[in-house]
Design an enzyme around this catalytic site. Sequence first.
Site, PDB file in Angstrom:
ATOM      1  CD  GLU A 327      23.337 -47.381 -10.524  1.00  0.00           C
ATOM      2  OE1 GLU A 327      24.187 -47.340  -9.632  1.00  0.00           O
ATOM      3  OE2 GLU A 327      23.416 -46.709 -11.574  1.00  0.00           O
ATOM      4  CB  CYS A 328      17.234 -44.998  -8.439  1.00  0.00           C
ATOM      5  SG  CYS A 328      16.119 -43.880  -7.556  1.00  0.00           S
ATOM      6  N   GLY A 329      15.573 -45.662 -10.642  1.00  0.00           N
ATOM      7  CA  GLY A 329      14.562 -45.789 -11.684  1.00  0.00           C
ATOM      8  C   GLY A 329      14.592 -47.159 -12.331  1.00  0.00           C
TER       9      GLY A 329
END
Length: 448
Positions: A327-329
């Site tokens: 997720e994201c990072g």
Amino acid sequence: MDGIVVAGTHSGAGKTVATLALCRALSDAGYDVRPAKAGPDFIDPSHHAAVTGRPSRTLDPWLEGEEGMRRNYYRGADDAGGARSAAGSAGSPPVCVVEGMMGLYDGDVSTARVAAILDLPVVLVVDAKAGMESVAATALGFRAYAAHAGIDVDVVGIVAQRAHGGRHERGIRDALPEGIEYLGRIPPREDLEIPDRHLGLHMGDEAPLGREALSAAAAHLDAERVRDLARAPPRPEPPEPGSQTGARVAVARDDAFRFLYPATVERLRERAVVETFAPTAGDDLPDCDGVYLSGGYPERHAAALAASPALETIGERAPEGLPVFGECGGLMALAESLEVDGETHGMAGVLPAEVRMCDRFQALDHVELTARRDAPTARAGETLRGHEFHYSAADVGSDARFAFDVARGRGIDGERDGLLEYRTLGTYAHVHAESGAFDRFVESIDSL
């Protein structure tokens, strides 16, 4: 569990400091404090945990649904143990302090809506630096606006931010109308400021408020009266228990991967065996059947990630069919490369994308995604709700496969989110355990 919401008149009104001071005041008075945060935030909760020694619950009806949010609220009541960093008694009935987001009424998913769904009273933080009677007028206006907005919000009192004692304090207290109580003040002190960076405040373990400064602020708050005003929402029905699969899920937890909701780790532990590892500390990937990489600050640790044996192992095992969810990072770490300040760092190389950091945020919103095809976190046609906030942009390959269409939000390219390669999924959206996404992820591992 009785609770109270600490709301602000606007972003930057001093909600976080007031919340932390109130947590300290209640703990010093002998109460067992359970913190929470309205809205999809990872940073403010880290400060709550640093002060209370308890995980801070995320309360967001968009991410969790109304019943899911109520369940998550009461998960906080059921937390056992916890390091005690203040003087509160573990034997006392717990009290929940919920920090709001933005101003009380701001946003589609507002602090006011969270307070109304939970039927919790609101303490309003008002900046009193240059006002006395006007502080009372502001509080009265916020109380009256609830009827205009059609939201059942009960503003029961105020905390005066940046208020001096003596005449200043008396003037504020005496001007308040009946029904809005004066619950104390936060004195104007430079050591009550928390530094920030591009995604918000520094994390709680990076820039904690000094114990002396926080205790000095807490001494000016009426903890006993706040405790008297707190009340309890109705308890929701418990969720359907998920079966333990026995799958082993490796969860990254270090300075680069810090944005995990407590309920996410708890749900993963209910459904699987969780093994944590620290890629930036040189850990290799532990023996596992699946991997979860959360959001965080990979851009601040790009060189360490580029040299990480764990990312190298993920890059080798993902093409073999190892399920990975980032997720994201986590998406950034799974990409081919990450560019930070003009320097390019090699990442795991699983997803066909080159990621670069930008000077301003690229997305900040609640999101809604519809699955284009079966994916590790959703079946084709299912909808997921989440949140996105990032300063990076991804340039994806022409042959990239996307898992989701974006109904709300930006995603990766404004229309789609979720790069899908092998059994690896990387999204810019963060989702909550109440969405069912992590159950689906564990079940997808178990189906192998």
